[in-house]
Design a protein around this motif. Structure first.
Motif, short mmCIF file in Angstrom:
data_model
loop_
_atom_site.label_atom_id
_atom_site.label_comp_id
_atom_site.label_asym_id
_atom_site.label_seq_id
_atom_site.Cartn_x
_atom_site.Cartn_y
_atom_site.Cartn_z
N ALA A 338 11.33 4.29 5.12
CA ALA A 338 10.00 4.24 5.74
C ALA A 338 9.46 2.81 5.76
N LEU A 339 9.55 2.16 4.62
CA LEU A 339 9.01 0.80 4.52
C LEU A 339 9.81 -0.16 5.39
N ASP A 340 11.10 0.07 5.45
CA ASP A 340 11.96 -0.77 6.27
C ASP A 340 11.55 -0.68 7.75
N VAL A 341 11.31 0.54 8.21
CA VAL A 341 10.88 0.73 9.60
C VAL A 341 9.53 0.04 9.83
N ALA A 342 8.61 0.21 8.88
CA ALA A 342 7.27 -0.41 9.02
C ALA A 342 7.41 -1.93 9.12
N VAL A 343 8.26 -2.51 8.29
CA VAL A 343 8.46 -3.96 8.29
C VAL A 343 9.06 -4.41 9.62
N GLN A 344 10.04 -3.67 10.12
CA GLN A 344 10.66 -4.03 11.40
C GLN A 344 9.64 -3.99 12.54
N LEU A 345 8.83 -2.94 12.56
CA LEU A 345 7.81 -2.81 13.62
C LEU A 345 6.83 -3.98 13.57
N ALA A 346 6.41 -4.34 12.34
CA ALA A 346 5.45 -5.44 12.19
C ALA A 346 6.09 -6.76 12.62
N VAL A 352 0.70 -2.77 12.61
CA VAL A 352 1.11 -1.61 11.81
C VAL A 352 0.18 -1.39 10.62
N ARG A 353 -0.20 -0.15 10.41
CA ARG A 353 -0.94 0.21 9.19
C ARG A 353 -0.14 1.30 8.48
N VAL A 354 0.16 1.02 7.21
CA VAL A 354 1.01 1.93 6.44
C VAL A 354 0.19 2.56 5.33
N THR A 355 0.41 3.84 5.10
CA THR A 355 -0.22 4.46 3.94
C THR A 355 0.79 5.36 3.22
N ASP A 356 0.46 5.69 1.98
CA ASP A 356 1.31 6.56 1.18
C ASP A 356 0.44 7.08 0.03
N HIS A 367 6.01 -6.12 -0.10
CA HIS A 367 5.73 -6.64 1.25
C HIS A 367 4.26 -6.98 1.40
N PRO A 368 3.84 -8.08 0.78
CA PRO A 368 2.42 -8.45 0.86
C PRO A 368 1.99 -8.74 2.30
N GLU A 369 2.95 -9.00 3.18
CA GLU A 369 2.60 -9.32 4.57
C GLU A 369 2.21 -8.07 5.36
N LEU A 370 2.54 -6.88 4.84
CA LEU A 370 2.24 -5.64 5.57
C LEU A 370 0.80 -5.21 5.33
N ARG A 371 0.24 -4.52 6.31
CA ARG A 371 -1.11 -4.00 6.14
C ARG A 371 -1.01 -2.59 5.53
N LEU A 372 -1.26 -2.51 4.23
CA LEU A 372 -1.15 -1.23 3.53
C LEU A 372 -2.54 -0.71 3.22
N VAL A 373 -2.79 0.53 3.59
CA VAL A 373 -4.12 1.10 3.39
C VAL A 373 -4.03 2.35 2.51
N GLU A 374 -5.14 2.62 1.82
CA GLU A 374 -5.12 3.68 0.81
C GLU A 374 -5.14 5.09 1.39
N SER A 375 -5.81 5.25 2.54
CA SER A 375 -5.98 6.63 3.01
C SER A 375 -5.34 6.87 4.38
N LEU A 376 -5.08 8.11 4.64
CA LEU A 376 -4.52 8.52 5.93
C LEU A 376 -5.49 8.15 7.06
N ASP A 377 -6.78 8.37 6.81
CA ASP A 377 -7.77 8.08 7.85
C ASP A 377 -7.75 6.61 8.26
N GLU A 378 -7.64 5.73 7.26
CA GLU A 378 -7.59 4.29 7.57
C GLU A 378 -6.32 3.95 8.35
N ALA A 379 -5.25 4.65 8.04
CA ALA A 379 -3.98 4.34 8.71
C ALA A 379 -3.99 4.79 10.16
#
Ligand code: UDX
Length: 437
Positions: A338-346, A352-356, A367-379
């Motif tokens: 999952a993270l690999d795909v997110a990184v490739q897309l970015a 890209v906004r990723v949540t988990d 991956h500090p360069e990725l935009r990781l958000v806490e909630s599904l709504d934010e993503a």
């Protein structure tokens, strides 16, 4: 019994707590002070269902303590080596430095009659090397190899109620003694008639990598079928159901999708290829190269599918990625598809906004360069497409009409084949999946 556990990561922390639960007196040792501080307070340093409760339960009894001081293993009769064997940077082979340093640190504290038990996944031949060293430097001490088959997410259950126990032991009297000591350690699971395989070191070492290679092969097999389904309009989930009814094949581990990741399967098959090469037997496991390649191709295909559904370009497009952990019920992001795909897309220019639910902190560290958000709504806010890449229960239960109100475009890619295409399409979504029409 008095037991020490060297290395308190996903494997060791769970093993230590479970050994205490089985009635032993356990000391867990690790060089990571933060990890030991958390465990000593009864807190799990990573997400693992059931572990916090178990730590709470056993800490109160005084049967479990944690330390960074190796000297505290003195007095234990059995010493489990549970350190990691990651993939070496830029190579396929396993990095054995943590095993070596654990043995270095352990030797001065061993006493005659002690048993050292390797649990780490190692290249075949490692145990014989360690046994030889113990023979020189701690001659009254024996070695057993006792591979671990626990799955993250089910680690506590898998340790307390394993589906089998494998003991790799030396020949002769030392071997008999080692078996008796291990039987005492595992008296609890053995009383539940857990099958027990007593064998030599190389067989025990190979059992572990053979098991993981087989599991990886099963997943890549069905993902190869998914590639053919994509070319022909067939449905890989129905295909898996149909072949899975043959109990020689079985339906387990035939879930097609984004493929395998984690701290074990990918690096274990690579280390196996590397070791086989050293032994001059590379042809025997050459197929694993293809297993690995099929697995990696799924990630590329997912990025391509997103591009296709977004009319040929992902540049600047808002994409929501649901899932960062390599699988649900884990916060482990090692080699996460999952993270690999997110990184490739970015990297390819998507917004890209990723949540988990659990893995955001670990993903952020990696991956500090990725935009990781806490909630599904934010993503999902303003997303033109939603990618479900790790099948957490809360993502499986998403309601198409509810999600439709939060996003900018009704497009969803099901990277794990867990959603009902009929329901999503009926609610107006463009639904696409790997291996399904
Ligand atoms: C694995 C082995 O299962 C375990 O016995 C061994 O001790 C360690 O390695 P784990 O890494 O915890 O355990 O994960 P597992 O549940 O096996 O899943 C591995 C990966 O395969 C995950 O990324 C998962 O999403 C993927 N997978 C699994 C599939 O893609 N399809 C499936 O059908 C099953």
């Amino acid at each position: 019994m008095k037991i020490s556990v060297i290395g308190c990561g996903y494997l060791g922390a769970v093993h230590a707590a479970c050994m205490a639960r089985l009635g032993h007196e356990v000391v867990g040792v690790d060089v990571d002070e933060a990890k030991i501080a958390a465990l000593a307070e009864g807190r799990a340093p990573f997400f693992e269902p059931g572990l916090p409760e178990l730590l709470g339960e056993v800490s109160g009894t005084g049967a479990l303590r944690f330390t960074t001081d190796m000297a505290e293993v003195a007095g234990s009769q059995v010493h489990f080596v549970c350190v990691g064997t990651p993939q070496r940077r830029g190579e396929y082979a396993a990095d054995l430095r943590y095993v070596e340093s654990a043995v270095d640190a352990l030797i001065p504290h061993l006493r005659d009659g002690d048993l050292v038990v390797g649990k780490s996944t190692v290249p075949v031949g490692t145990a014989a090397g360690i046994a030889e060293r113990l023979g020189r430097e701690a001659p009254g001490v024996s070695l057993a190899w006792n591979p671990e088959f626990l799955r993250e997410g089910f680690a506590v259950k898998d340790t307390l109620h394993p589906d089998r126990l494998v003991y790799g032991v030396p020949g002769g009297e030392a071997g008999e003694l080692a078996v008796a000591q291990l039987d005492e350690v595992y008296a609890g699971p053995l009383s539940e008639h857990t099958p027990r395989v007593v064998t030599d070191y190389p067989t025990a070492e190979l059992v572990k990598v053979a098991a993981n290679s087989f599991l990886a092969t099963k997943i890549s097999f069905i993902n190869a079928m998914a590639e053919l389904c994509e070319e022909t309009g067939a449905d890989v989930t129905r295909l898996a159901d149909a072949i899975g009814y043959d109990d020689r094949i079985g339906r387990k581990f035939l879930n097609a999708g984004l493929g395998f990741g984690g701290g074990c399967l990918p690096k274990d098959i690579r280390a196996f290829m590397a070791r086989a090469g050293e032994l001059g037997a590379d042809q025997a496991v050459a197929f694993l190269k293809e297993i690995d390649a099929i697995n990696t191709r799924r990630r590329v295909r997912m990025v391509d599918l997103a591009r296709e559904v977004l009319d040929g370009s992902i540049v600047g497009k808002r994409i929501a990625v649901l899932g960062a952990a390599f699988k649900p019920n884990s916060d482990d992001v090692r080699d996460s598809p999952a993270l690999d795909v997110a990184v490739q897309l970015a990297r390819q220019g998507a917004d890209v906004r990723v949540t988990d639910p659990e893995a955001v902190p670990n993903a952020r560290r990696l991956h500090p360069e990725l935009r990781l958000v806490e909630s599904l709504d934010e993503a999902v806010v303003d997303a033109e497409i939603v990618l479900l890449l790790t099948e957490w229960q809360e993502y499986r239960e998403l309601v198409p009409a509810e999600l439709a109100e939060k996003v900018a475009g009704l497009r969803i890619l099901d990277g794990r084949n867990v959603l009902d295409p009929v329901a999503w399409r009926a609610a107006g979504w463009t639904y696409r999946a790997l291996g399904r029409p």
